[in-house]
Write a protein that holds these residues in place. Sequence first.
Motif, PDB file in Angstrom:
ATOM      1  N   ASP A   1      45.054 -30.482 -18.361  1.00  0.00           N
ATOM      2  CA  ASP A   1      44.443 -31.790 -18.123  1.00  0.00           C
ATOM      3  C   ASP A   1      43.315 -31.730 -17.092  1.00  0.00           C
ATOM      4  O   ASP A   1      42.761 -32.770 -16.721  1.00  0.00           O
ATOM      5  N   VAL A   2      42.995 -30.545 -16.626  1.00  0.00           N
ATOM      6  CA  VAL A   2      41.956 -30.365 -15.613  1.00  0.00           C
ATOM      7  C   VAL A   2      40.705 -29.780 -16.266  1.00  0.00           C
ATOM      8  O   VAL A   2      40.794 -28.935 -17.161  1.00  0.00           O
ATOM      9  N   ASP A   3      39.549 -30.267 -15.827  1.00  0.00           N
ATOM     10  CA  ASP A   3      38.284 -29.693 -16.291  1.00  0.00           C
ATOM     11  C   ASP A   3      37.944 -28.468 -15.450  1.00  0.00           C
ATOM     12  O   ASP A   3      37.840 -28.558 -14.223  1.00  0.00           O
ATOM     13  N   TYR A   4      37.767 -27.333 -16.112  1.00  0.00           N
ATOM     14  CA  TYR A   4      37.379 -26.107 -15.422  1.00  0.00           C
ATOM     15  C   TYR A   4      35.910 -25.813 -15.693  1.00  0.00           C
ATOM     16  O   TYR A   4      35.392 -26.107 -16.779  1.00  0.00           O
ATOM     17  N   TYR A   5      35.253 -25.229 -14.710  1.00  0.00           N
ATOM     18  CA  TYR A   5      33.823 -24.961 -14.795  1.00  0.00           C
ATOM     19  C   TYR A   5      33.575 -23.459 -14.781  1.00  0.00           C
ATOM     20  O   TYR A   5      34.450 -22.665 -14.411  1.00  0.00           O
ATOM     21  N   THR A   6      32.374 -23.091 -15.192  1.00  0.00           N
ATOM     22  CA  THR A   6      32.078 -21.666 -15.372  1.00  0.00           C
ATOM     23  C   THR A   6      31.963 -20.907 -14.064  1.00  0.00           C
ATOM     24  O   THR A   6      31.861 -19.686 -14.078  1.00  0.00           O
ATOM     25  N   ASN A   7      31.990 -21.605 -12.937  1.00  0.00           N
ATOM     26  CA  ASN A   7      32.019 -20.919 -11.637  1.00  0.00           C
ATOM     27  C   ASN A   7      33.447 -20.826 -11.092  1.00  0.00           C
ATOM     28  O   ASN A   7      33.645 -20.636  -9.891  1.00  0.00           O
ATOM     29  N   ILE A   8      34.433 -20.954 -11.983  1.00  0.00           N
ATOM     30  CA  ILE A   8      35.838 -20.829 -11.588  1.00  0.00           C
ATOM     31  C   ILE A   8      36.047 -19.515 -10.836  1.00  0.00           C
ATOM     32  O   ILE A   8      35.421 -18.497 -11.150  1.00  0.00           O
ATOM     33  N   LYS A   9      36.921 -19.526  -9.840  1.00  0.00           N
ATOM     34  CA  LYS A   9      37.221 -18.323  -9.062  1.00  0.00           C
ATOM     35  C   LYS A   9      38.551 -17.736  -9.557  1.00  0.00           C
ATOM     36  O   LYS A   9      39.634 -18.200  -9.168  1.00  0.00           O
ATOM     37  N   PRO A  10      38.503 -16.716 -10.404  1.00  0.00           N
ATOM     38  CA  PRO A  10      39.737 -16.169 -10.987  1.00  0.00           C
ATOM     39  C   PRO A  10      40.728 -15.679  -9.947  1.00  0.00           C
ATOM     40  O   PRO A  10      41.951 -15.776 -10.159  1.00  0.00           O
ATOM     41  N   GLU A  11      40.245 -15.166  -8.806  1.00  0.00           N
ATOM     42  CA  GLU A  11      41.156 -14.632  -7.794  1.00  0.00           C
ATOM     43  C   GLU A  11      42.093 -15.713  -7.243  1.00  0.00           C
ATOM     44  O   GLU A  11      43.168 -15.390  -6.713  1.00  0.00           O
ATOM     45  N   ASN A  12      41.717 -16.992  -7.382  1.00  0.00           N
ATOM     46  CA  ASN A  12      42.584 -18.071  -6.913  1.00  0.00           C
ATOM     47  C   ASN A  12      43.839 -18.227  -7.766  1.00  0.00           C
ATOM     48  O   ASN A  12      44.769 -18.940  -7.373  1.00  0.00           O
ATOM     49  N   TYR A  13      43.854 -17.588  -8.917  1.00  0.00           N
ATOM     50  CA  TYR A  13      44.991 -17.727  -9.834  1.00  0.00           C
ATOM     51  C   TYR A  13      45.825 -16.445  -9.917  1.00  0.00           C
ATOM     52  O   TYR A  13      46.721 -16.334 -10.753  1.00  0.00           O
ATOM     53  N   LEU A  14      45.526 -15.476  -9.037  1.00  0.00           N
ATOM     54  CA  LEU A  14      46.251 -14.211  -9.018  1.00  0.00           C
ATOM     55  C   LEU A  14      47.068 -14.092  -7.745  1.00  0.00           C
ATOM     56  O   LEU A  14      46.809 -14.770  -6.749  1.00  0.00           O
ATOM     57  N   LYS A  15      48.063 -13.224  -7.797  1.00  0.00           N
ATOM     58  CA  LYS A  15      48.790 -12.896  -6.583  1.00  0.00           C
ATOM     59  C   LYS A  15      47.855 -12.154  -5.631  1.00  0.00           C
ATOM     60  O   LYS A  15      46.930 -11.458  -6.060  1.00  0.00           O
ATOM     61  N   ARG A  16      48.098 -12.298  -4.348  1.00  0.00           N
ATOM     62  CA  ARG A  16      47.316 -11.542  -3.383  1.00  0.00           C
ATOM     63  C   ARG A  16      47.562 -10.052  -3.600  1.00  0.00           C
ATOM     64  O   ARG A  16      48.704  -9.622  -3.802  1.00  0.00           O
TER      65      ARG A  16
END
Length: 455
Positions: free
Chosen positions: A137-152
């Motif tokens: 339900d969220v609009d994602y944009y092409t400047n999305i930061k993939p590292e925010n969705y990964l484990k550290r």
Amino acid sequence: MRFKSFIALIAVALFFVSCDDTTSTLGVDMMPGTDFVTKKFQTYEVATESYEVGDSVLARSSVCYLGRYTDPETGTTVKSDFLAQFHCNDSFSLPESIRGDSCVSVELKLFVKEFVGDSLATFKLSVYELDNDLDNDVDYYTNIKPENYLKRDAKPIATKWFTLSDRTIPDSERWQRDYNNNITVALPNSFGKAIIDDYRKNPHHYKGAGNWLKSGMPGSKGMYFKLENGDGAMAYIDVIQYRLNFVYHNDYYDTDTLGLAQLAATEEVVLATHFENSGLDKLMDDKSSTYMKCPAGVFTLATLPVGNINVNDTINSAKISFTRYNDKVTDTQFSLAIPQTVLMVRLDDYLNGFFETYKVNDGRESYIASFNKSTNSYEFGNVARLIATMLKEKANGTATVNYDKVLIVPVNVTKDSSGKVVKIDHDFSMSSCRLVGGNTGGVNMEVIYSAFNTK
């Protein structure tokens, strides 16, 4: 009574006899001379400039992009990779008679619809499991930061060196009609074992995308397909499959058989392409023209000459054309395509969610034009209603600082069976063009007025 009727008929007959043989001036002769309607033609200059959106446009597309490519015409470079979730159909099932507790193999298949560039360019791909949820339900944009969705300090679950022309198969097979070009990435067999075990214990996890996304199984939150290095090509990927290969006993034939179960990345779940553009400053510094550069990148901004228009006359039509310069680089097979369809949309409407709210061109404040090969231009045949709206806003005091500004945006258009536009998305294909305009001028709006004579 009969005598009066007869006299009336004679009067009517005399009226028609007295008329001229032609009725071309009938009505005009009855109008005062000051009421003659005439048409006036006038041309106004339209100011244009390049408008940088960088890497930030709505990432709503059923196609994912993977690669890095440098445009030989402009010298700009775009890199792309993507995040994807997988959809589990209600019909998903595994046979009870799977042999043993592990799969034969687990793999990801990325099917390449088409590509731009060198099919022999070498790339390295790493695949990561997502740790944080993507929300449909969220609009994602092409400047999305993939590292925010990964484990550290996340480690890839698989890596793959590849070329878009698969060199692991013979040429005779590669050019067969039924061959579907794809990038295959092997995953740990432990992924398959975990899914098979969980299916036996929790079959409800595999009834619909929502249950699968919450199942906690390997890859259930999605995966990040990260381009590590490589240059020279960009792949358009339209199908992504998460496949489990296993052996089960086929009771009908009373033999062991190779089975396949799969999940696919579809529009029912999140597909988010991540773009990185470089070198756009070169285009923005060129004030002698304007640009449209896809994916994301640069649009053209036009300021319509509303303040110069005669408000006392009626605007019949207003036509604007944006002419393309021919490419300077013509001796390469890797030149980018020309954007084929563009949207003229008010700048405020674009900034306030035109694409996010699924709007389409309405012929009043937004218009569609296709590239005209014979004139080498994009032609908007009549934007008179848009000009009238702008004039009205200016007159009643509701005009914003951007009221006279429009963006020219490359788009993909979806139509229904009757030809009606039902969906408009950003064009993410590798395409580019340079337009006449900027500080050298050359973009005009041709206006035809209707006016009453006053003499």
